[in-house]
Scaffold this motif. Structure first.
Motif, PDB file in Angstrom:
ATOM      1  N   LEU A   1     -18.293  -7.488 -12.818  1.00  0.00           N
ATOM      2  CA  LEU A   1     -17.683  -6.808 -13.962  1.00  0.00           C
ATOM      3  C   LEU A   1     -16.483  -5.977 -13.530  1.00  0.00           C
ATOM      4  O   LEU A   1     -15.629  -5.633 -14.352  1.00  0.00           O
ATOM      5  CB  LEU A   1     -18.703  -5.894 -14.648  1.00  0.00           C
ATOM      6  CG  LEU A   1     -20.043  -6.513 -15.030  1.00  0.00           C
ATOM      7  CD1 LEU A   1     -20.921  -5.484 -15.719  1.00  0.00           C
ATOM      8  CD2 LEU A   1     -19.843  -7.739 -15.909  1.00  0.00           C
ATOM      9  N   GLY A   2     -16.449  -5.634 -12.245  1.00  0.00           N
ATOM     10  CA  GLY A   2     -15.355  -4.835 -11.724  1.00  0.00           C
ATOM     11  C   GLY A   2     -15.389  -4.812 -10.218  1.00  0.00           C
ATOM     12  O   GLY A   2     -16.419  -5.112  -9.596  1.00  0.00           O
ATOM     13  N   GLU A   3     -14.265  -4.464  -9.626  1.00  0.00           N
ATOM     14  CA  GLU A   3     -14.186  -4.372  -8.173  1.00  0.00           C
ATOM     15  C   GLU A   3     -12.990  -3.489  -7.816  1.00  0.00           C
ATOM     16  O   GLU A   3     -11.979  -3.464  -8.522  1.00  0.00           O
ATOM     17  CB  GLU A   3     -14.043  -5.753  -7.541  1.00  0.00           C
ATOM     18  CG  GLU A   3     -14.240  -5.737  -6.033  1.00  0.00           C
ATOM     19  CD  GLU A   3     -14.460  -7.141  -5.463  1.00  0.00           C
ATOM     20  OE1 GLU A   3     -15.400  -7.307  -4.680  1.00  0.00           O
ATOM     21  OE2 GLU A   3     -13.677  -8.056  -5.810  1.00  0.00           O
ATOM     22  N   SER A   4     -13.130  -2.766  -6.710  1.00  0.00           N
ATOM     23  CA  SER A   4     -12.050  -1.921  -6.203  1.00  0.00           C
ATOM     24  C   SER A   4     -11.650  -2.425  -4.831  1.00  0.00           C
ATOM     25  O   SER A   4     -12.504  -2.611  -3.966  1.00  0.00           O
ATOM     26  CB  SER A   4     -12.515  -0.463  -6.109  1.00  0.00           C
ATOM     27  OG  SER A   4     -11.546   0.335  -5.459  1.00  0.00           O
ATOM     28  N   TRP A   5     -10.357  -2.620  -4.641  1.00  0.00           N
ATOM     29  CA  TRP A   5      -9.842  -3.089  -3.354  1.00  0.00           C
ATOM     30  C   TRP A   5      -9.070  -1.979  -2.684  1.00  0.00           C
ATOM     31  O   TRP A   5      -8.286  -1.259  -3.326  1.00  0.00           O
ATOM     32  CB  TRP A   5      -8.923  -4.298  -3.549  1.00  0.00           C
ATOM     33  CG  TRP A   5      -9.614  -5.530  -4.021  1.00  0.00           C
ATOM     34  CD1 TRP A   5     -10.957  -5.726  -4.180  1.00  0.00           C
ATOM     35  CD2 TRP A   5      -8.986  -6.752  -4.411  1.00  0.00           C
ATOM     36  NE1 TRP A   5     -11.206  -6.991  -4.646  1.00  0.00           N
ATOM     37  CE2 TRP A   5     -10.014  -7.650  -4.787  1.00  0.00           C
ATOM     38  CE3 TRP A   5      -7.666  -7.177  -4.471  1.00  0.00           C
ATOM     39  CZ2 TRP A   5      -9.747  -8.940  -5.226  1.00  0.00           C
ATOM     40  CZ3 TRP A   5      -7.400  -8.462  -4.902  1.00  0.00           C
ATOM     41  CH2 TRP A   5      -8.428  -9.347  -5.266  1.00  0.00           C
ATOM     42  N   SER A   6      -9.253  -1.854  -1.381  1.00  0.00           N
ATOM     43  CA  SER A   6      -8.551  -0.823  -0.625  1.00  0.00           C
ATOM     44  C   SER A   6      -7.063  -1.106  -0.509  1.00  0.00           C
ATOM     45  O   SER A   6      -6.281  -0.231  -0.133  1.00  0.00           O
ATOM     46  CB  SER A   6      -9.167  -0.681   0.768  1.00  0.00           C
ATOM     47  OG  SER A   6      -9.103  -1.905   1.472  1.00  0.00           O
ATOM     48  N   GLN A   7      -6.626  -2.338  -0.841  1.00  0.00           N
ATOM     49  CA  GLN A   7      -5.201  -2.673  -0.797  1.00  0.00           C
ATOM     50  C   GLN A   7      -4.442  -2.139  -2.008  1.00  0.00           C
ATOM     51  O   GLN A   7      -3.232  -2.344  -2.123  1.00  0.00           O
ATOM     52  CB  GLN A   7      -5.009  -4.192  -0.716  1.00  0.00           C
ATOM     53  CG  GLN A   7      -5.592  -4.816   0.539  1.00  0.00           C
ATOM     54  CD  GLN A   7      -7.014  -5.309   0.325  1.00  0.00           C
ATOM     55  OE1 GLN A   7      -7.742  -4.780  -0.529  1.00  0.00           O
ATOM     56  NE2 GLN A   7      -7.431  -6.304   1.087  1.00  0.00           N
ATOM     57  N   GLY A   8      -5.143  -1.446  -2.933  1.00  0.00           N
ATOM     58  CA  GLY A   8      -4.443  -0.830  -4.049  1.00  0.00           C
ATOM     59  C   GLY A   8      -4.639  -1.492  -5.386  1.00  0.00           C
ATOM     60  O   GLY A   8      -3.796  -1.338  -6.277  1.00  0.00           O
ATOM     61  N   GLN A   9      -5.736  -2.225  -5.566  1.00  0.00           N
ATOM     62  CA  GLN A   9      -6.015  -2.864  -6.849  1.00  0.00           C
ATOM     63  C   GLN A   9      -7.428  -2.502  -7.325  1.00  0.00           C
ATOM     64  O   GLN A   9      -8.348  -2.367  -6.525  1.00  0.00           O
ATOM     65  CB  GLN A   9      -5.922  -4.397  -6.761  1.00  0.00           C
ATOM     66  CG  GLN A   9      -4.545  -4.956  -6.547  1.00  0.00           C
ATOM     67  CD  GLN A   9      -4.147  -4.988  -5.100  1.00  0.00           C
ATOM     68  OE1 GLN A   9      -4.989  -5.055  -4.220  1.00  0.00           O
ATOM     69  NE2 GLN A   9      -2.854  -4.936  -4.831  1.00  0.00           N
ATOM     70  N   VAL A  10      -7.543  -2.364  -8.634  1.00  0.00           N
ATOM     71  CA  VAL A  10      -8.839  -2.321  -9.302  1.00  0.00           C
ATOM     72  C   VAL A  10      -8.877  -3.488 -10.270  1.00  0.00           C
ATOM     73  O   VAL A  10      -7.911  -3.729 -10.995  1.00  0.00           O
ATOM     74  CB  VAL A  10      -9.065  -0.993 -10.049  1.00  0.00           C
ATOM     75  CG1 VAL A  10     -10.237  -1.103 -11.020  1.00  0.00           C
ATOM     76  CG2 VAL A  10      -9.324   0.137  -9.056  1.00  0.00           C
ATOM     77  N   ILE A  11      -9.983  -4.236 -10.258  1.00  0.00           N
ATOM     78  CA  ILE A  11     -10.145  -5.401 -11.113  1.00  0.00           C
ATOM     79  C   ILE A  11     -11.262  -5.103 -12.109  1.00  0.00           C
ATOM     80  O   ILE A  11     -12.331  -4.627 -11.711  1.00  0.00           O
ATOM     81  CB  ILE A  11     -10.480  -6.667 -10.287  1.00  0.00           C
ATOM     82  CG1 ILE A  11      -9.402  -6.908  -9.220  1.00  0.00           C
ATOM     83  CG2 ILE A  11     -10.585  -7.879 -11.185  1.00  0.00           C
ATOM     84  CD1 ILE A  11      -9.707  -6.291  -7.886  1.00  0.00           C
ATOM     85  N   LEU A  12     -11.020  -5.378 -13.384  1.00  0.00           N
ATOM     86  CA  LEU A  12     -11.969  -5.020 -14.426  1.00  0.00           C
ATOM     87  C   LEU A  12     -12.122  -6.128 -15.455  1.00  0.00           C
ATOM     88  O   LEU A  12     -11.161  -6.830 -15.780  1.00  0.00           O
ATOM     89  CB  LEU A  12     -11.504  -3.754 -15.163  1.00  0.00           C
ATOM     90  CG  LEU A  12     -11.415  -2.464 -14.345  1.00  0.00           C
ATOM     91  CD1 LEU A  12     -10.632  -1.413 -15.109  1.00  0.00           C
ATOM     92  CD2 LEU A  12     -12.802  -1.951 -14.000  1.00  0.00           C
TER      93      LEU A  12
END
Length: 269
Positions: free
Chosen positions: A138-149
């Motif tokens: 449902l969501g994910e946070s990447w340390s490269q500077g992206q949040v996916i929702l």
């Protein structure tokens, strides 16, 4: 001949904080669009519960967030102000009590899908055996500077502000955690003393969650928080903002360190 360009570059670099403050001041002086305010009231009911001073601060933080971060629709998802304001308002709750203007300095993009999305990963098993894994998220946070929702889940999380589950709060808690490296459940805290206090309280609460789950007992903190310390921080962040009174009753020391970190007491809302 090289000296003058070098001095100009140094001068430009030293002036960057001033230029950033000036730009941010200019953004928050811009009147908040009435259409955005309507979205906040319609899509983010916690906004209506905030004290007036925090409502104003949240609007300012939303303006800054939307001026700084790119929103990208994926897999056919159209992104308009409805999505942008709804997601930004939830994210900015996490920085509402911060004195730095509520920045997520490592974040560059928010990727929005029309529903849960599939992620393929390589997992390392026993003996170093690698396995391909496909997960629906449902969501994910990447340390490269992206949040996916997933937009429907981001929307529904905002609509139910007291059920203890909010994918935007969860993933942006990971962004806070990742500000000082890989997510490990300890965001930047500013001093050794605060880090020591944080570590002691978090470890005790994490152990208490694992013991509660082993005993089959109900509680405020979702079982997913027992996955690892990074997920524990994200899960208790959801509980802190969505079920603050219950969390304070069950884990008063944990609530106190979270309240100190965020500079907020959501029980008053």
């Amino acid at each position: 001949m090289i000296l003058l360009p070098a001095l100009a570059l140094v001068s430009w670099w030293l002036s960057e904080p001033w230029r950033l403050r000036r730009r941010r001041a200019r953004i928050v002086r811009t009147p908040f669009p009435p259409a955005w305010r309507a979205i906040l009231r319609r899509r983010v009911p916690v906004y209506r519960r905030l004290p007036v001073v925090l409502q104003r601060r949240l609007r300012e933080r939303v303006q800054l967030f939307l001026a700084d971060k790119a929103f990208i629709g994926c897999d056919g998802q159209a992104v308009d102000d409805e999505q942008r304001v709804t997601i930004a308002a939830q994210a900015c709750l996490l920085r509402l009590g911060q004195a730095d203007g509520g920045r997520f300095p490592g974040l560059h993009q928010v990727l929005v899908y029309p529903g849960p999305f599939v992620v393929d990963r390589v997992a390392h098993g026993v003996g170093g055996v690698q396995q391909d894994q496909r997960r629906v998220l449902l969501g994910e946070s990447w340390s490269q500077g992206q949040v996916i929702l997933s937009w429907p889940d981001a929307r529904d999380g905002a609509a139910l502000p007291d059920d203890g589950h909010n994918v935007v709060l969860h993933e942006f808690a990971h962004q806070l955690d990742q500000e000082n490296g890989a997510a490990n459940g300890a965001p930047p805290l500013g001093s050794r003393q605060r880090h020591a206090r944080w570590a002691g309280v978090m470890q005790a609460a994490y152990a208490a969650l694992q013991a509660r789950l082993a005993a089959g007992q109900p509680g405020v903190i979702d079982a997913y928080g027992a996955t690892d310390p990074a997920e524990f921080f994200a899960v208790v962040t959801e509980a802190f903002f969505e079920r603050p009174a219950a969390l304070a009753d069950e884990q008063p020391a944990l609530y106190a360190v979270l309240s100190g970190y965020h500079g907020l007491d959501p029980r008053a809302w």
